[in-house]
Scaffold this active site. Structure first.
Site, short mmCIF file in Angstrom:
data_model
loop_
_atom_site.label_atom_id
_atom_site.label_comp_id
_atom_site.label_asym_id
_atom_site.label_seq_id
_atom_site.Cartn_x
_atom_site.Cartn_y
_atom_site.Cartn_z
N ASN A 149 6.04 -1.10 4.03
CA ASN A 149 5.14 -0.28 4.72
C ASN A 149 5.78 0.14 6.10
O ASN A 149 5.07 1.05 6.95
CB ASN A 149 3.98 -1.08 5.11
CG ASN A 149 2.92 -1.22 3.79
OD1 ASN A 149 3.02 -0.20 2.92
ND2 ASN A 149 2.02 -2.20 3.70
N THR A 178 0.77 -1.37 -0.07
CA THR A 178 -0.07 -0.23 -0.07
C THR A 178 0.81 1.29 0.05
O THR A 178 0.53 2.18 -0.90
CB THR A 178 -1.07 -0.04 1.14
OG1 THR A 178 -1.74 -1.13 1.20
CG2 THR A 178 -1.73 1.32 1.26
N HIS A 238 -7.88 -8.94 2.82
CA HIS A 238 -6.84 -9.54 3.94
C HIS A 238 -7.61 -10.67 4.75
O HIS A 238 -6.96 -11.77 5.18
CB HIS A 238 -6.01 -8.61 4.68
CG HIS A 238 -5.29 -7.62 3.97
ND1 HIS A 238 -3.89 -8.22 3.65
CD2 HIS A 238 -5.11 -6.31 3.63
CE1 HIS A 238 -3.17 -7.44 3.03
NE2 HIS A 238 -3.94 -6.16 2.96
ZN LIG Z 1 -3.10 -1.40 -0.13
#
Ligand SMILES: [Zn+2]
Length: 502
Positions: free
Chosen positions: A179, A158, A281
């Protein structure tokens, strides 16, 4: 024209139709021309025997001449049909074939171009077909879409991807290489809540826009809270991330920017939704919960479109809808345990900066990374490590160059590429779970996401080949007619996707 999105994903044709194949199918499908094709073929076959015919009796000659005449008639009829089809097809889809030659549509109400960049996190390419998505379908039908989806950067996570979209840089160059990671020089930890400018390299779009005397408004985007150059994350136009703000409120706030006087209206806006990544997820990409989340995102896009229409600006705004990455199902049987490598080399948890799906290892000083790589790969390929063949370990400088994942000291010296759907863990545990993950090699199809451009600068009903998200920065500066910062995107890319502007 070809915009019916009812086709289920797995059956999507890999080969886009070309004008020549279209012409071919016309000739064979149309009964009259098919007939003429047949007679032409028959005539051609008989013509090859022509010599012997000519030396035969006069009646044979008459038959041959009439056959020849028939052939001529059939051929001219076929070419007339072909001409008609070709000219009408190139008229009907001129924008689809040569968009850069067509001009951008003039603005009706707005005084200058506005780009609204919308991200739906983890919107895997193909999710748009999971259920009826009338609003997304409308944007696709009347806009320009990446035919086989948008390609994320590696690692397909992300933060690295959102920041690549707004800087045009690969993670090695914009600094957000994962991340979470450690700065090898200071030992400081980067987390998704780190807002110190030192982490965030490159020039994000909001900074570029403000540099040019225009306004930018960010309703959430990784990096947008960070003060950079003239960008100070102004209270009224820059929202600090808060995942509990309802999506409706985000849409309403963005819509309210269009009620501002022309000189105060931001030229560049972002809007971010956590879904369907959030569900992906938990339950993987094939669960009905994803269908629900996709329907909800579509509903939000509908709300946005309606609000823009009510303000009379829908056709004036360039809406760019993207995701950051895709999603793949994972399950407990697809695990690789580092502790199983102990007979070859012990890789303690302290060396491992990230396990999965990006395996990043930094051995302590005195331990040769090359030696670790060699021993790990020896173990993984031995056939004695569970699922070992689904992980390959590299010195970062030896990773495939297409990944662009080496030129930063923030990237650990050893990187593992894990096969689609597999996960690396330290040791066996009793935990059993199935869910979804992303972060894998960006050449894996399930990591792809969507790209749709809709508005005055985008051709209607056009499909473009897939491209990497580092191209989007130049696309947006080009629409806004401002000079962007140097980046990894190609300067000619916008011409291949956008309608031309004077
Ligand atoms: Zn993402």
């Amino acid at each position: 024209m070809g915009s019916d999105k009812q086709t289920p994903v797995p059956t999507v044709d890999e080969d886009p139709p070309t004008p020549s194949t279209a012409l071919l199918s016309f000739n064979t499908e149309d009964s009259s021309s098919a007939a003429s094709d047949d007679s032409a073929a028959a005539a051609a076959a008989s013509a090859s025997k022509g010599k012997s015919f000519l030396s035969e009796k006069p009646t044979t000659t008459i038959v041959f001449i009439s056959l020849l005449l028939l052939t001529c008639i059939a051929l001219s009829a076929a070419s007339a049909f072909a001409f008609l089809f070709f000219s009408s097809s190139s008229d009907g889809s001129r924008s689809a074939l040569a968009p850069s030659q067509a001009a951008a549509r003039p603005l009706v109400k707005l005084q200058r171009p506005v780009v609204l960049l919308v991200s739906s996190d983890g919107f895997r390419f193909g999710y748009q077909f999971k259920t009826d998505t009338p609003n997304i379908r409308r944007l696709i039908a009347n806009g320009t879409g990446a035919e086989q989806g948008l390609i994320p950067v590696f690692p397909s996570l992300t933060f690295p991807n959102h920041y690549s979209i707004v800087t045009g840089l690969y993670p090695a160059y914009h600094g957000i290489i994962n991340n979470f990671f450690v700065d090898p020089n200071t030992g400081d930890y980067f987390t998704m809540g780190s807002h110190e400018p030192k982490w965030w390299l490159g020039e994000p779009l909001w900074e570029t826009v403000v540099k040019h005397g225009l306004r930018a408004a960010t309703y959430f985007w990784p990096g947008s809270e960070v003060n950079k150059g003239p960008w100070t994350c102004p209270k009224e136009f820059c929202k600090f991330y808060n995942g509990s703000v309802p999506f409706e409120e985000r849409v309403d706030t963005v819509l309210s920017y269009f009620d501002l006087p022309a000189e105060e209206m931001p030229a560049f806006m972002t809007l971010y939704f956590e879904d369907p990544d959030h569900q992906g997820h938990k339950v993987g990409p094939d669960d009905p919960q994803i269908t629900e989340a996709v329907a909800r995102i579509d509903w939000m896009m509908g709300k946005l479109i309606k609000g823009l229409e009510e303000r009379g600006v829908f056709d004036d705004v360039n809406i760019i809808m993207v995701g950051d990455h895709g999603m793949v199902g994972t399950c407990d049987k697809k695990l690789i345990f580092l502790d199983e490598l102990n007979p070859w080399i012990e890789v303690p948890p302290a060396w491992v900066q990230s396990h999965t799906p990006l395996l990043a290892i930094k051995p302590p000083p005195g331990v040769s990374p090359a030696d670790v790589v060699e021993k790990m790969n020896e173990g993984l390929q031995s056939g004695k490590v569970t699922n070992g063949k689904y992980l390959k370990v590299y010195l970062k400088e030896n990773l495939p160059s297409r990944l662009h994942y080496a030129a930063s000291d923030r990237i650990a010296p050893i990187i593992g590429l894990i096969d689609e759907g597999f996960k690396v863990e330290q040791k066996k545990s009793k935990r059993q779970e199935c869910g979804g993950a992303h972060g894998y090699d960006n050449s894996i199809f399930s990591m792809r996401t969507i790209f749709i451009g809709h508005g005055p600068n985008f051709a209607q009903g056009r499909k473009v080949p897939s491209f990497e998200n580092v191209q989007i920065y130049n696309l947006i500066t080009s629409i806004l007619k401002i000079q962007g910062a140097p980046n990894n995107g190609s300067y000619s890319f916008p011409q291949s996707v956008l309608l031309s502007t004077p």
